[in-house]
Design an enzyme around this catalytic site. Structure first.
Site, PDB file in Angstrom:
ATOM      1  N   SER A 370       0.836  -1.199   0.000  1.00 47.77           N
ATOM      2  CA  SER A 370       0.000   0.000   0.000  1.00 47.77           C
ATOM      3  C   SER A 370       0.876   1.257   0.000  1.00 47.77           C
ATOM      4  O   SER A 370       1.764   1.393  -0.845  1.00 47.77           O
ATOM      5  CB  SER A 370      -0.945  -0.041   1.200  1.00 47.77           C
ATOM      6  OG  SER A 370      -1.928   0.975   1.118  1.00 47.77           O
ATOM      7  N   ASP A 677      -8.516  -3.439  -6.658  1.00 54.35           N
ATOM      8  CA  ASP A 677      -8.457  -4.310  -5.483  1.00 54.35           C
ATOM      9  C   ASP A 677      -9.324  -3.783  -4.344  1.00 54.35           C
ATOM     10  O   ASP A 677      -9.094  -4.098  -3.194  1.00 54.35           O
ATOM     11  CB  ASP A 677      -7.014  -4.495  -5.011  1.00 54.35           C
ATOM     12  CG  ASP A 677      -6.400  -3.206  -4.428  1.00 54.35           C
ATOM     13  OD1 ASP A 677      -7.077  -2.163  -4.442  1.00 54.35           O
ATOM     14  OD2 ASP A 677      -5.250  -3.254  -3.958  1.00 54.35           O
ATOM     15  N   HIS A 730      -7.500  -5.484  -1.010  1.00 58.65           N
ATOM     16  CA  HIS A 730      -6.287  -4.706  -0.760  1.00 58.65           C
ATOM     17  C   HIS A 730      -5.474  -5.226   0.429  1.00 58.65           C
ATOM     18  O   HIS A 730      -4.244  -5.292   0.369  1.00 58.65           O
ATOM     19  CB  HIS A 730      -6.663  -3.242  -0.535  1.00 58.65           C
ATOM     20  CG  HIS A 730      -5.503  -2.316  -0.467  1.00 58.65           C
ATOM     21  ND1 HIS A 730      -4.652  -2.091  -1.540  1.00 58.65           N
ATOM     22  CD2 HIS A 730      -5.024  -1.546   0.550  1.00 58.65           C
ATOM     23  CE1 HIS A 730      -3.721  -1.233  -1.181  1.00 58.65           C
ATOM     24  NE2 HIS A 730      -3.908  -0.888   0.073  1.00 58.65           N
TER      25      HIS A 730
END
Length: 775
Positions: A370, A677, A730
Site C-alpha cells: 500500500s 483491489d 487490498h
C-alpha cells in the site's frame, strides 16, 4: 462483591389496633413490614433515607432493549462456544466436505520442494496498519505510557476511555459484555477458519500482559491482572485452548466502540493522534511513536492479520527474526519528516546493510504494501542522495543491497479514495451509511461529531497527501463512463465538457483571491468569510476545527458552481478548501509529470515519491514487481452534492442517491467504480511496471526488469474459509496463497522469469497504450 446490609432494628411490641371499626386499617403504602419500616412519624414526616434507597428504580425501555440484546448475543456466544469446543477434526471435515480437500499452505508446499531461506526479507507496512504507542501525553492520557494508541488490542486505551468514568448501569453492562463476547468470537470464527488454514499461527508464541479493570456505578469491581499467556496454535483448526481465552480477553474491549459514558476521553485520543497543523510534527507535550519489530504490523487487531500469514509461511522454510525486518515508521508523517523526527530512513538503511552483511552478502528482497510502496520509492532516492537531504549511500547502494522490490497493492499514481477522504472524510461505505442513518455521522449524535473529528485528525496527517492522484489528465483522462474525479451532479459527471457551463475560479496564492471568470468574486479570501460565516459562528466549532469553518458561504458556492474536477484541477480544489493542509503538503509532495528529469529541481525530496518525476536507481539487476488484486469494484470518481447546513458541518457530501441507468452502469451510490483491489484502481497499481518502467525509459534509465503479477479475486465460498486464500482485496491479499508462493520463491532465489513473467487478467497493457506519455 461486598454488599452493605442494614442492621436489623430491634423488634418492639406494638399496641393492638383500635377496635373502632371506623378507624383506618393498619397498612403500609410501600408494602413494607412494620417492624422494618415504621412508615414515618404520626406528624407526616418524609420517608426515611433508608426507605428511599430501597425503592426500586423504574424499568425503562432502554433497559429492556439492552437486556434483549444481551440475551440474544449471549445465546449466540454460547452456540459459538459449543462450536469451538468440538474436536478439531470435525470442523475441518465439514470444510473439506463442502469445499474439497484443503491445499497445503505455501510454506509447507515449498518446504517439501526443498526451498530454504536465502535472501533476507524487509517488510514495509502501509498507512494505518502499523502500531503507534504513547511516550508522552497530556493529563487525560495518564497511565498510557508505551501503550498502543493505534493497532494491537486497544485494550489499555479503551479501559480508560470507556470504563473509568463509571457511568454504566446494569443493563448497559450486560449488553456491552454480551455484544463484546459475541462479536469477538464471531470475528475469530470468521477470521481464524481462513487464517489457520493459511498457517498464520504456526510456531508462534503469544505473550501478552493484559490488565482489565472495570468499575461500575453500582459498586461492582471486576479485574483480571497479569494474564500472561504463552501458547502455540498448531496447524489445522484450533482446539478450544488457552489461546482462545487469550484472543477473547485481548479483544474483549475492541469489539465495539465504547458506549457513551464519557465522550471527553475519545476527544483526548483524537488530540493525541493528531499532529501539529502548522509543522506536521508532534504537538507540544505529545510524543506518539511507531511500535518496532515484527509485532508492529503482523496483526492490525487480534485475529485480523496483515503480515502474520506471510511471516508464518516464510518461517516454514527457515526464516526468523535475523533474516526478516519490519521497517516500521510513523505513517502519519510525511516521508521526509520520518527522518527529521525519528531518523527512520537512516535506521532502515542500517538494518538493510546489517541483513546483507550477516547473511553471506545476499541482497534483500523488499516487500512494501500500500502506501509503503511510495515510502520505499522515496527511500531509494533518499539513500543514494548526498547529505544533508539524503542518506549518502552513493549511486550504487541499491544495486549492492536490493535484489527485488515486490510491491503489493501499490498506489504508484495515487488513489481517488484519498481525494474523497480529504475533501469530505468519506468513501463509498461511509456514503452508504450516511444515507441510511444520516443523524449518526452528520449531526451532533450523542455529543460526538464523527466525521468532523475524523477530518480534523486526518487532515493533520501529511502522509495522506502522498496518495492524491498524480499525472493529471494525461494519466487519468476524462472518460465519460467513469466521470470526473469529483462532479456536482450526475448529469455533469457524464456530460461532454463542451456542454458544461462552469463558473471558473482560480486562486492567487499571495492574496487568496478567487475569481468568477475574470471578475473577483470577493476582494479577498477574508471578505468571503466576514459576515457570511453563519453556520460556523458558534465558538464550539473550535473543538472540531476544519478549514471549512474559514471558507464561507461564497467559497462553498464557488466550489459547487465549478461543477467538475478532473485530476488536473483536483489539486487546485484542495488548495482552495484546505490551504493550510496543502501548504504543508506542497513542501513534501508533487503530483505532476517531469519534462526533464535532469533538471536540478528534481533532486529535491518532494519529487521522490512520484514515479513520474523521478528516476529509478541505477540498478540493472534489481527486479521490480507490481503485485495486486483485480476483479473487485474500486472507487474511481464521485458525484457530490451540497450538504444540509448545520453547526460546524462539512458542506459537501457524496450523493448516495446517484445511480446508473442499468445494471451494467459503473455508477453505484454516487461512486463510479472501476477494476481494482477495492482500494487501488488497476491503472494506478499497474501502469508503471506495464509501461512507465518497462525496458529502458527516462524513468528507468538502467533498464531494471519489471513484472506485473495480478491475482484474480475469488471470495470465500463458505463462512469457514474466513477471509479466503484467493482474495484479491487490498489487505486480504496478504493471505493469498498464490501471492505468498511467488514471494517465497523470489526470496529463496528465483527470478521473475522463473515465476513465469507477467500474470495479467485485466486490460492494463491495453489501457497503458492509450496513455500518451513521453518515455
Amino acid at each position: 462483591m461486598s454488599l452493605l446490609r442494614r442492621r436489623k432494628q430491634p423488634q418492639q411490641e406494638e399496641p393492638p389496633p383500635p377496635s373502632d371499626s371506623n378507624g383506618p386499617p393498619p397498612s403500609d403504602s410501600n408494602g413494607s413490614d412494620h417492624d422494618e419500616d415504621k412508615g414515618g412519624d404520626k406528624g407526616g414526616k418524609a420517608p426515611s433515607k433508608e426507605a428511599t434507597r430501597r425503592t426500586k428504580a423504574k424499568w425503562s425501555c432502554v433497559d429492556s432493549c439492552c437486556w434483549l440484546v444481551g440475551c440474544v448475543c449471549s445465546v449466540w456466544w454460547l452456540l459459538l462456544f459449543l462450536y469451538n469446543a468440538m474436536p478439531a477434526s470435525f470442523p475441518q471435515y465439514v470444510t473439506e466436505a463442502i469445499t474439497g480437500p484443503l491445499p497445503d499452505p505455501p510454506g509447507v508446499k515449498l518446504q517439501k520442494e526443498g526451498l530454504r531461506v536465502k535472501h533476507p526479507v524487509v517488510f514495509v507496512p502501509g498507512i494505518v496498519t502499523g502500531g503507534l504507542e504513547l511516550w508522552e501525553g497530556h493529563q487525560c492520557a495518564e497511565g498510557l505510557f508505551r501503550k498502543r494508541l493505534w493497532g494491537g488490542t486497544f485494550g489499555d486505551v479503551y479501559k480508560r476511555i470507556a470504563f473509568m468514568s463509571g457511568r454504566f448501569n446494569r443493563s448497559m453492562l450486560v449488553a456491552y459484555i454480551a455484544l463484546s463476547l459475541s462479536f469477538t468470537l464471531f470475528g475469530h470464527l470468521w477470521v481464524l477458519r481462513g487464517d489457520i488454514g493459511n498457517d498464520y499461527s504456526s510456531d508462534f508464541l503469544f505473550e501478552e500482559g493484559l490488565e482489565i479493570s472495570l468499575s461500575f456505578e453500582f459498586g461492582m469491581r471486576l479485574s483480571f491482572s497479569d494474564i500472561h499467556i504463552q501458547a502455540c496454535i498448531e496447524m489445522g483448526i484450533a482446539k478450544l485452548d488457552i489461546c482462545r481465552y487469550y484472543l477473547l480477553a485481548s479483544s474483549l474491549l475492541i469489539s465495539l466502540i465504547p458506549l457513551p459514558c464519557n465522550f471527553s476521553r475519545p476527544l483526548c485520543w483524537v488530540e493525541h493522534m493528531s499532529l501539529d497543523n502548522e509543522t506536521g510534527l508532534d504537538k507540544p507535550g505529545i510524543r506518539v511513536r511507531p511500535v518496532t519489530g515484527l509485532v508492529a504490523a503482523d496483526y492490525f487487531v487480534p485475529g485480523y492479520f496483515v503480515w502474520a500469514v506471510l511471516i508464518a509461511n516464510l518461517a516454514r522454510i527457515g526464516y526468523e527474526e535475523k533474516t526478516m525486518y519490519m521497517a516500521a515508521y510513523d505513517w502519519r508523517l510525511s516521508f521526509q519528516n520520518t527522518e527529521v523526527r525519528d531518523q527512520t530512513l537512516s535506521r532502515i538503511k542500517s538494518n538493510i546493510e546489517l541483513l546483507v552483511a550477516t547473511n553471506g552478502g545476499n541482497r534483500v528482497v523488499v516487500i512494501p504494501h500500500s502506501m509503503g510502496v511510495l515510502y520505499f520509492l522515496h527511500f531509494m532516492k533518499w539513500v543514494e542522495a548526498p547529505p544533508p537531504m539524503g542518506g549518502g549511500g552513493g549511486p550504487n547502494w541499491c544495486a549492492k543491497h536490493i535484489k527485488a522490490v515486490m510491491n503489493i497493492g501499490g498506489p504508484f499514481l495515487g488513489v481517488p479514495k484519498a481525494v474523497a477522504g480529504l475533501f469530505s472524510s468519506e468513501a463509498k461505505d461511509v456514503a452508504v451509511a450516511r444515507a441510511i442513518a444520516p443523524d449518526v455521522l452528520d449531526s451532533d449524535f450523542l455529543g460526538l461529531q464523527t466525521l468532523r473529528h475524523l477530518m480534523r485528525m486526518t487532515r493533520t496527517w501529511d502522509s495522506t497527501m502522498s496518495m492524491i492522484p498524480k499525472g493529471g489528465d494525461t494519466i487519468w483522462g476524462e472518460p465519460v463512463n467513469y466521470g470526473r474525479l469529483i462532479s456536482f451532479g450526475k448529469d455533469v459527471a457524464e456530460a461532454p465538457t463542451s456542454e458544461i457551463e462552469q463558473i471558473e475560479f482560480r486562486i492567487n496564492e499571495q492574496h487568496m483571491h478567487f475569481y468568477v471568470g475574470a471578475i473577483p468574486y470577493y476582494k479577498s479570501f477574508q471578505d468571503a468569510v466576514k459576515g457570511r460565516n453563519i453556520a460556523h459562528s458558534n465558538t464550539s466549532c473550535r473543538d472540531i476545527w476544519t478549514e471549512y469553518q474559514e471558507l464561507g458561504w461564497g467559497g462553498v458556492k464557488a466550489v459547487a458552481d465549478y461543477k467538475v474536477y478532473t485530476a488536473s484541477s483536483i489539486v487546485d480544489l484542495l488548495n482552495f478548501v484546505a490551504p493550510r493542509m496543502m501548504q504543508r503538503g506542497s513542501v513534501h509532495f508533487s503530483y505532476g509529470i517531469a519534462d526533464n528529469l535532469d533538471d536540478p529541481k528534481y533532486q529535491h525530496y518532494k519529487y521522490w515519491s512520484n514515479p513520474l518525476e523521478t528516476k529509478l536507481p541505477d540498478a540493472p539487476d534489481m527486479e521490480i514487481f507490481s503485485m495486486y488484486g483485480v476483479g473487485i469494484p474500486t472507487e474511481r470518481a464521485y458525484v457530490y452534492k451540497l450538504a444540509q447546513q448545520a453547526e460546524c458541518y462539512i458542506p459537501f457530501q457524496i450523493d448516495a442517491s446517484a445511480e446508473g441507468g442499468d445494471e451494467n452502469s459503473c455508477l453505484k451510490g454516487g461512486v463510479y467504480l472501476a477494476n481494482g483491489d477495492e482500494t487501488v484502481p488497476v491503472l494506478s497499481a499497474g501502469y508503471m511496471c506495464a509501461k512507465g518502467w518497462r525496458g529502458k525509459t527516462r524513468f528507468n534509465p538502467s533498464g531494471s526488469k519489471t513484472y506485473v503479477r495480478e491475482y484474480n479475486h475469488s471470495p470465500p465460498s463458505t463462512l469457514l474459509e474466513g477471509r479466503g486464500t484467493q482474495s484479491g482485496a487490498h489487505v486480504d491479499i496478504m493471505g493469498n496463497f498464490a501471492l505468498i508462493e511467488d514471494i517465497i520463491r523470489i526470496a529463496a532465489g528465483a527470478t521473475g522469469e522463473e515465476l513465469g513473467g507477467d500474470q495479467v487478467y485485466s486490460d492494463i497493457f491495453k489501457w497503458s497504450e492509450k496513455i500518451k506519455l513521453k518515455l
